[in-house]
Enzyme design. Structure first.
Site, PDB file in Angstrom:
ATOM      1  N   LYS A 130       0.851  -1.183   0.000  1.00 35.79           N
ATOM      2  CA  LYS A 130       0.000   0.000   0.000  1.00 35.79           C
ATOM      3  C   LYS A 130       0.890   1.237   0.000  1.00 35.79           C
ATOM      4  CE  LYS A 130      -3.570  -2.331   2.765  1.00 35.79           C
ATOM      5  NZ  LYS A 130      -4.345  -2.302   4.034  1.00 35.79           N
ATOM      6  N   HIS A 131       0.302   2.367  -0.283  1.00 39.47           N
ATOM      7  CA  HIS A 131       1.084   3.605  -0.286  1.00 39.47           C
ATOM      8  C   HIS A 131       1.480   3.978   1.131  1.00 39.47           C
ATOM      9  CE1 HIS A 131       0.586   4.373  -4.534  1.00 39.47           C
ATOM     10  NE2 HIS A 131      -0.728   4.248  -4.437  1.00 39.47           N
ATOM     11  N   GLU A 132       2.679   4.539   1.234  1.00 39.58           N
ATOM     12  CA  GLU A 132       3.168   4.976   2.540  1.00 39.58           C
ATOM     13  C   GLU A 132       2.240   6.040   3.114  1.00 39.58           C
ATOM     14  OE1 GLU A 132       4.494   4.694   5.549  1.00 39.58           O
ATOM     15  OE2 GLU A 132       6.286   3.953   4.513  1.00 39.58           O
TER      16      GLU A 132
END
Length: 645
Positions: A278-280
């Site tokens: 997932k995106h940070e």
């Protein structure tokens, strides 16, 4: 004469049938990797889905994914207040977990059950309500679906509070599905490499010669890898290069694009619900943060090659600019109308329509970079004076006006980011807001970037659930594809354009091409190290995907040049890899991207799960969905169906 014609026709028919049988016999050498991908993906689905689901007993049966059960046991005479803080949260304030009453009676402790997250390490802070009582802190990384007990008691009947954490039930191994999937797909790659090597052996070739025309067999065996020659790709579309171009394409570019696209599809589908897919939440990088900039980078590379080819073929710069303008408008409209998160509300539901997006940013970056290249691109590159002082750096110095424009754009980004006054926020704020920065600026998520988006687009027309909400608990809307970040996406595309200039100026010199790629990667790496001070949060400009910060672009640009060197060397120089299976989605990138967004909720890309708390089933579903798009792109490639705009 008539009999001769009949015999010739019969012989031709037999020859065609023989060639078809040969082709069928040799298909595994050309495309068996894709079919094996589908088979292995199905096997992975079966194996991973059948992994034993080990759920803790009793109180943890209601635990969700990435959760564990914590029982706090209080042996003190006073009640205790428990707080928690994610170790991934930078300069954050502790959040309340709950209150634990005092012991019920001497020797009879009280206890309260809590649920804690397992994605990152957690610091637990236990505070006694009595003023004279000291606190204790426990730092621990809980495991998924595990049972834990935190005992709070006095140490040797003193006023010092002792906290000890005990594991009651071991957690499940949530990373085992990734290991199984990695082994299966690594086996696929190994089988593909071994099969390709075997089909190139002289013994195998001689065996095939016995059953058919030797020249045709030789052509079929070697057709997948091709000959690198000395010509480069001259695609006519920077987003989706023209597959029918008579000039041989650089397979490494389509392969690189395909790698980015396949990972993008996988993480968009969920990535098995693992946090690193997932995106940070704010500063830093995960796997999901790599692929979009790489896609923008390779778009810039293709733009350079396509513009050069079009000008060389005699097309005017004005006509090419009209085409660029039309393609950009198409991309923008597709992003706004077709794959907008709110399109199910109807075509006229504009109240909460998100205006920014991935394709919208691609459209803007492509428009700016292609327009700049049309202004400075040269029709001929073989008439440059070799004795000129700038000749050794011609791929850079010849296009200085375009670089000057990019520097001006970057200066605008820096000035707006660090000097634009934002009400209620400090100048140059780059933080996540929420509970970050000790909770001092809860409404300042994104600083100037968010302020510009709200001012230009309206608060309801930007992304409402940014990734900063996960850890930093921010409540302000923030769009990771906003206006200010688009300036830096232009820089990323322009770095890709520079890679294309290198390919054009050194088209017959593989060593020079790779050396310059590595040099650019080194320069960008040094810039990134300077901007970030080699730290996650303490630099001048941290690496941040949400903001598309300058250090994020230079870091991903460095990675892009290095990866492109590796792919270029293995695919187009050494020819030890054909680029399959990533080559096929790379040839149909827009169709795959738009298709996977629109059909995301339909079978076979998604189905109702038996256990939605299982990483294994999520990973199986996402891998199968991604593999389906690879297979679809392969079939479209065989059918010569390409969607270009």
């Amino acid at each position: 004469m008539k009999g001769d014609r009949i015999r010739d026709t019969q012989r031709d028919t037999r020859q065609r049938g023989h060639e078809e049988r040969l082709n069928m016999a040799l298909v595994p050498d050309k495309h068996y990797g894709v079919w094996l991908l589908a088979g292995i993906a199905l096997l992975a689905a079966i194996c991973v889905a059948e992994l034993p689901s080990r759920h803790p007993r009793h109180k943890t049966t209601a635990l969700k994914m990435d959760e564990a059960s914590l029982t706090v046991i209080n042996e003190l005479d006073s009640e205790m207040f428990v707080s928690w803080l994610s170790d991934h949260c930078y300069q954050c304030v502790y959040q309340p977990l709950g209150m634990v009453p005092a012991q019920l009676a001497p020797g009879v402790p009280s206890s309260v059950d809590f649920t804690v997250g397992t994605q990152h390490g957690i610091s637990l802070l236990v505070n006694g309500t009595a003023v004279s009582q000291e606190t204790c802190t426990v730092q621990f990384h809980f495991g998924e679906h595990g049972n834990y007990s935190l005992w709070v008691k006095n140490l040797n009947d003193s006023s010092v509070v002792n906290c000890s954490l005990v594991t009651d039930t071991k957690p499940v191994n949530s990373y085992l599905p990734i290991l199984i999937a990695f082994v299966l797909f690594s086996g696929l790659a190994l089988l593909s490499a071994v099969g390709s090597t075997i089909m190139r052996l002289d013994t195998v070739k001689n065996l095939m010669f016995r059953f058919g025309n030797s020249m045709e067999t030789e052509r079929l065996i070697n057709s997948e890898l091709g000959s690198p020659g000395g010509r480069v790709e001259t695609a006519t579309d920077s987003i989706l290069p023209n597959p029918a171009s008579p000039v041989r394409r650089l397979r490494s570019l389509d392969t690189f694009r395909g790698i980015s696209l396949v990972i993008m599809v996988f993480v968009n589908y969920g990535g098995g619900r693992y946090w690193f897919f997932k995106h940070e939440s704010w500063n830093g990088l995960t796997v999901a943060d790599l692929v979009f900039p790489w896609f923008v980078f390779i778009m810039g590379t293709s733009t350079s090659l396509s513009v050069s080819s079009a000008l060389h073929s005699g097309q005017s710069r004005y006509s090419l600019f009209i085409k660029v303008l039309w393609r950009s408008a198409q991309l923008f409209l597709i992003g706004v109308i077709l794959i907008n998160p709110n399109y199910c509300q109807g075509p006229l539901a504009w109240d909460t329509l998100r205006i920014p997006g991935v394709l919208q940013r691609l459209a803007f970056s492509y428009l700016v970079v292609a327009s700049l290249d049309l202004c400075v691109a040269r029709i001929r590159l073989d008439n440059l004076p070799e004795d000129a002082w700038w000749y050794s750096a011609r791929e850079f110095l010849l296009y200085w006006p375009a670089w000057l424009c990019v520097v001006v754009l970057e200066t605008v980004w820096l000035c707006l980011t660090f000097l634009l006054p934002v009400p209620g926020c400090p100048d140059g704020y780059l933080g996540p807001g929420g509970i970050g920065d000790m909770g001092l600026y809860p409404n300042c998520t994104g600083g100037a970037a968010a302020f510009v988006d709200r001012w230009l687009l309206g608060e309801k027309h930007v992304y409402q659930t940014p990734s900063s909400r996960v850890i930093y608990m921010s409540h302000m809307p923030f769009d990771p594809e906003g206006v200010l970040g688009s300036i830096n996406s232009v820089l990323m595309a322009f770095l890709g354009l520079q890679a294309g200039k290198i390919l054009l100026h050194y088209r017959n010199e593989h060593s020079s091409i790779m050396a310059r790629f590595l040099l650019w990667g080194l320069v960008l790496g040094v810039i990134s190290a300077t901007l970030t001070k080699c730290s996650l949060n303490e630099g001048f400009i941290p690496v941040n995907k949400n903001l598309w910060s300058l250090s994020y672009v230079t870091t991903l640009g460095c990675f892009a040049f290095v990866v492109l060197v590796l792919v270029y060397y293995t695919v187009d120089v050494r020819r030890c890899w054909s680029g399959a299976p990533f080559f096929y989605p790379g040839m149909n990138s827009i169709l795959v991207y738009v298709g996977h967004e629109i059909l995301e909720d339909y079978f076979p890309f998604r189905w109702r799960m038996a256990d939605s708390r299982s990483h294994a089933e999520h990973l199986t579903q996402n891998l199968l969905a991604t593999s389906c798009w690879v297979l679809i792109s392969f079939v479209l490639y065989r059918k010569k169906i390409f969607w270009k705009i």
